[in-house]
Design a protein around this motif. Structure first.
Motif, short mmCIF file in Angstrom:
data_model
loop_
_atom_site.label_atom_id
_atom_site.label_comp_id
_atom_site.label_asym_id
_atom_site.label_seq_id
_atom_site.Cartn_x
_atom_site.Cartn_y
_atom_site.Cartn_z
N GLY A 136 15.45 -70.37 56.86
CA GLY A 136 16.48 -71.36 57.17
C GLY A 136 16.35 -72.63 56.37
O GLY A 136 16.92 -73.66 56.75
N PHE A 138 17.18 -75.09 53.39
CA PHE A 138 18.33 -75.30 52.51
C PHE A 138 17.87 -75.23 51.06
O PHE A 138 16.91 -75.87 50.65
CB PHE A 138 18.99 -76.65 52.78
CG PHE A 138 20.32 -76.79 52.10
CD1 PHE A 138 21.46 -76.28 52.69
CD2 PHE A 138 20.42 -77.38 50.85
CE1 PHE A 138 22.69 -76.38 52.05
CE2 PHE A 138 21.65 -77.47 50.21
CZ PHE A 138 22.78 -76.97 50.81
N PHE A 339 25.94 -72.83 55.52
CA PHE A 339 25.54 -74.08 56.16
C PHE A 339 25.00 -73.86 57.57
O PHE A 339 24.10 -74.57 58.02
CB PHE A 339 26.73 -75.05 56.23
CG PHE A 339 27.19 -75.54 54.88
CD1 PHE A 339 26.29 -75.86 53.89
CD2 PHE A 339 28.54 -75.70 54.60
CE1 PHE A 339 26.69 -76.32 52.65
CE2 PHE A 339 28.97 -76.16 53.36
CZ PHE A 339 28.05 -76.47 52.38
N ALA A 340 25.56 -72.87 58.28
CA ALA A 340 25.13 -72.61 59.66
C ALA A 340 23.71 -72.05 59.72
O ALA A 340 22.95 -72.36 60.63
CB ALA A 340 26.11 -71.65 60.33
N GLN A 343 19.56 -74.67 58.27
CA GLN A 343 19.54 -75.90 59.06
C GLN A 343 18.33 -76.78 58.75
O GLN A 343 18.26 -77.91 59.23
CB GLN A 343 19.52 -75.55 60.55
CG GLN A 343 20.78 -74.88 61.06
CD GLN A 343 21.93 -75.87 61.21
OE1 GLN A 343 21.73 -77.06 61.39
NE2 GLN A 343 23.15 -75.37 61.13
N ASN A 344 17.40 -76.28 57.95
CA ASN A 344 16.17 -77.03 57.68
C ASN A 344 16.18 -77.64 56.29
O ASN A 344 16.79 -77.09 55.36
CB ASN A 344 14.95 -76.11 57.81
CG ASN A 344 14.86 -75.45 59.18
OD1 ASN A 344 15.20 -76.07 60.19
ND2 ASN A 344 14.43 -74.20 59.22
N SER A 345 15.49 -78.73 56.16
CA SER A 345 15.36 -79.37 54.84
C SER A 345 14.60 -78.44 53.91
O SER A 345 13.63 -77.79 54.30
CB SER A 345 14.61 -80.70 54.99
OG SER A 345 14.45 -81.32 53.75
N LEU A 360 19.77 -82.43 58.35
CA LEU A 360 18.92 -81.25 58.29
C LEU A 360 17.63 -81.48 59.07
O LEU A 360 17.06 -82.58 59.06
CB LEU A 360 18.57 -80.91 56.84
CG LEU A 360 19.73 -80.47 55.95
CD1 LEU A 360 19.26 -80.31 54.50
CD2 LEU A 360 20.36 -79.17 56.45
N ASN A 361 17.17 -80.44 59.73
CA ASN A 361 15.91 -80.53 60.46
C ASN A 361 14.74 -80.71 59.47
O ASN A 361 14.70 -80.08 58.42
CB ASN A 361 15.66 -79.25 61.26
CG ASN A 361 16.74 -79.02 62.29
OD1 ASN A 361 17.27 -79.95 62.88
ND2 ASN A 361 17.08 -77.75 62.52
N LYS A 585 26.39 -86.83 60.68
CA LYS A 585 27.22 -85.67 60.40
C LYS A 585 28.08 -85.94 59.18
O LYS A 585 28.54 -87.06 58.96
CB LYS A 585 28.11 -85.36 61.61
CG LYS A 585 27.35 -84.84 62.82
CD LYS A 585 28.31 -84.44 63.93
CE LYS A 585 27.55 -83.87 65.13
NZ LYS A 585 28.48 -83.48 66.23
#
Length: 790
Positions: A136, A138, A339-340, A343-345, A360-361, A585
């Motif tokens: 997850g 990005f 994108f869904a 979710q993580n950097s 991003l997480n 957001k």
């Protein structure tokens, strides 16, 4: 098509002869001159003559349409001729289900050839991958996300935990089931074989020619090799074949417009376009083929006077909905899923906007220091405010923009000062410090002073201590704008180091008090002396600038240009309190557009440097006659080696078939100009259509880019040429059988001869492949850069 109208205008016993033999004016014309009426009365009125001309023109349309219906319905007639089957039940079963049997046999052979010994090599071959969607994190890639999402799905099915980094040449650990992931990809390589057969049948080729087309794909070493590893190419080839199959199937429904089958295949064509375009942008080539043929079809319908205007408009609406809106919806959906899931950097953060990254997480932007502890009634955290002395990274707000960057290398021309660029990856050379101008009052230097709209300041590069600088020297790439460089230091500075802050907007809901906040405030930097704006327009520097984005000072005063707008992304200041995590957001559509522009920019930066030798580089002249191959892994004797090389007979035959097709086309054109009709009008239209699909598809995949070879349509064009050549020999059935036998044998035996390049070269390549390096340009045995075709 419009059968009611045709029946009304052509009552039984009065219609034209609708034989498909090509005689367009056979039969009695019910609207022709009456032999029992004097000629004088027949031509007494110009209105009557005009009416007769209209009727004749209409009749020609009716005749042509009826010929088309007869030609294209011969194999799908509701009243087929009675067939006599063999007394042997097995032969009879085949005769009744030959299409199904051939498809199943081709599929089984395709699966066996693709899956055989697929786990033999336990090392990462070429660019195999599969981690990002499992973890997850990005990431950024020059290709759309659907292909890699499917690869991530294969990893999920294989139980992969995402911890292996797929380093090229690395050995797979025991807990990575790479076999399942390779089989998943190989499946896409297998299904193109039956699709080749179905497409050829939809193009009205004979069963033997269609089987030969599938054989060319089945036994092509390159298609087979590239599909046996965890790569995107098998999915791309399958998507391309699916588009062509659906397009040809839809065309064969054109005589029954707006029926259920017509809508089904039109919609499937649109979905397949969306799928292949969402895997790689190379899918746009086959999209262009569909678009060109659709425009031609609509133009032909425009010339059909029997079609009501409302029906013609419906044709446009249907194609716009299915071939534009539907593919776009599929394409956008792949990014929404992208994108869904991510979710993580991750390593691709810098390609996206600062607000996107902040959501991003694992992202640390929330630690940007605050300039105030005041909160709104909603208890929303105040975005960090930038102060003098703060160290920051500055992000271009332009789509695809990078981070303001500098490094010790200098411009090879112009001022010769330190390079300033935009860079899409995070490193310490992106760090700048907000500094007061040299003329500022230093008596209050220890006090915290926030940067505000209209302030004059300097930006000091944290690593080299050079100031952001501009002057009236032309930029290296965009000569109409001024160069931006790194110059001087605290002891050596001048007025060309000073910039004026112009705040554009703050997207937060906090009071707009003119202070510069990180993440949410966009601003311009105007050079105080020259008056130009700091800009980055996604133009790549040459290799001496590491293909990074050129930064210029634009004196056109384009205040609304996104490429002249910036924002502070990361912010460090020990004198300010740390911030708190906020709910940041960004708009999906902005993120979607931003990512696509970044992909386009990165694709442009992938142009090979002519000054650098690249063993993987090739030229277009090498592709048609297989003048180049590619080593896909290390070449040591202890390694199982794979060499990407097409079946020489198939590739050379495919190229020669293009020449043969052009010769056939030229021959028929000359004869038709001499009024010698070898084919009926409908058969001639179909012959041209097949050429547009196969030869046009080949050209569209060959000419636009020099980054990939021709698409799989070359095999079908070979079948077309072979079928024409065989028909020329049909006076002797034995001769025709002999020609097909030679063609099939040549392809299969050549595939077997080059078996090791596909399934692995064990031991020394010099020993195993001796005598199989048919061209000196191939580097199977010794390592050298392949030359050109000559």
């Amino acid at each position: 098509m419009y059968s009611g109208d045709i029946k009304r205008r052509n009552p039984p016993g009065q219609g034209q002869n609708t034989s498909h033999q090509g005689h367009e004016h056979e039969g009695e014309d019910p609207y022709g001159p009456n032999p029992q009426k004097p000629t004088f009365f027949q031509q007494s009125s110009s209105t009557t003559v005009h009416h007769q001309q209209q009727q004749q023109h209409y009749q020609q349309h009716v005749i042509h349409r009826q010929q088309q219906q007869h030609y294209y319905s011969r194999e799908h007639s509701t009243h087929p001729q009675r067939k006599v089957y063999s007394s042997n039940k097995y032969i009879a079963f085949y005769q009744q289900n030959d299409g199904l049997v051939i498809s199943l046999v081709l599929t089984v052979l395709a699966l066996w050839t693709r899956f055989r010994d697929i786990s033999a090599s336990n090392i990462v071959v070429w660019d195999e991958f599969g981690s990002y969607y499992i973890k997850g994190d990005f990431y950024f890639d020059v290709h759309p996300p659907l292909g890699k999402i499917l690869v991530g799905l294969s990893g999920l099915l294989a139980g992969y935990n995402g911890l292996f980094d797929f380093g090229s040449g690395a050995t797979y650990p025991d807990n990575v089931n790479y076999t399942v992931m390779r089989i998943f990809n190989a499946f896409f390589g297998a299904i193109i074989v039956p699709m080749a057969y179905w497409t050829a049948r939809e193009l009205r080729m004979s069963k033997v020619a269609s089987l030969f087309a599938a054989t060319l794909v089945l036994f092509d070493n390159a298609y087979l090799t590239i599909s046996r590893f965890i790569l995107l190419d098998s999915m791309l080839l399958a998507g391309t074949c699916l588009v062509v199959l659906c397009m040809t199937r839809f065309r064969n429904e054109r005589h029954d417009p707006f029926s259920l089958d017509w809508w089904l295949w039109l919609a499937l064509t649109g979905v397949s376009i969306g799928i292949v375009s969402s895997i790689k942008w190379v899918g746009l080539f086959v999209t262009a083929l569909v678009g060109l043929l659709t425009v031609e079809e609509l133009w032909d319908l425009f010339g059909d006077l029997s079609i009501p205007k409302s029906t013609y408009v419906k044709h446009w609406v249907a194609r716009a909905a299915c071939l534009i809106a539907l593919p776009f919806a599929v394409y956008v959906s792949s990014f929404a899923l992208h994108f869904a899931i991510l979710q993580n950097s991750g390593p691709g953060d810098a390609q996206m906007s600062s607000l996107f990254q902040a959501g991003l997480n694992g992202n640390d932007f929330y630690t940007n220091p605050l300039g105030t502890v005041i909160r709104l009634a909603s208890n929303e955290p105040i975005p960090p405010v930038v102060a003098y002395g703060s160290m920051v990274t500055i992000k271009s707000a332009g789509y695809g923009g990078g981070l303001l960057h500098s490094h010790i290398q200098t411009f090879p021309e112009g001022s010769g000062q330190q390079q300033v660029t935009c860079y899409h990856h995070k490193d310490t050379n992106n760090n700048w410090v907000f500094t007061r101008p040299q003329s500022a009052d230093n008596s209050t230097a220890d006090e915290i002073q926030f940067v505000k709209d209209g302030d004059t300041l300097r930006l000091s590069h944290e690593q080299t201590k050079k100031f952001l600088h501009s002057h009236r020297i032309k930029a290296p790439v965009t000569g109409s704008q001024w160069e931006v460089s790194g110059y001087g230091n605290e002891e050596t500075t001048d007025f060309n180091d000073e910039w004026v802050v112009e705040i554009v907007e703050d997207v937060s809901r906090h009071p707009k008090n003119g202070v510069l906040r990180s993440l949410t405030t966009s601003f311009r930097l105007r050079h105080k002396a020259v008056g130009c704006l700091l800009s980055a327009e996604n133009r790549n520097l040459p290799q001496w600038g590491f293909r990074q984005i050129e930064v210029t000072c634009d004196d056109r005063n384009r205040v609304n240009s996104a490429y002249s707008i910036w924002n502070v992304e990361q912010h460090w200041n020990d004198k300010l309190p740390a911030g708190e995590k906020g709910n940041y957001k960004s708009s999906f559509w902005k993120d979607f557009w931003h990512l696509n522009v970044a992909m386009m920019t990165s694709n442009n930066a992938l142009i090979p440097d002519p000054d650098k030798e690249d063993i993987l580089a090739s030229t277009p002249s090498q592709w048609p006659f297989l003048g180049v191959g590619l080593r896909m892994c290390g070449w040591g004797d202890e390694t199982i080696k794979f060499y990407l090389l097409g079946n020489p007979i198939a590739w050379w035959g495919g190229t020669l078939s293009l020449i043969v097709f052009i010769l056939f086309l030229s021959y028929y054109l000359v004869r038709r100009q001499r009024k010698l009709q070898d084919m009926s009008a409908v058969e001639w239209d179909h012959f041209q259509y097949v050429g547009k699909v196969l030869v046009g598809g080949w050209v569209l995949h060959y000419l636009p880019f020099c980054i990939m070879g021709p698409g799989p349509t070359g095999g079908a064009s070979t079948s077309t040429a072979s079928e024409k050549a065989t028909k020329a020999a049909e006076a002797s059935r034995i001769r025709a059988i002999a020609l097909w036998t030679v063609a099939f044998s040549a392809v299969i035996l050549t595939f077997i001869w080059f078996w090791p390049v596909t399934y692995g070269i064990y031991g020394s390549a010099n020993d195993t492949m001796k005598g199989r390096q048919w061209r000196s340009a191939w580097n199977i045995i010794d390592q050298h850069k392949p030359g050109n075709f000559l």
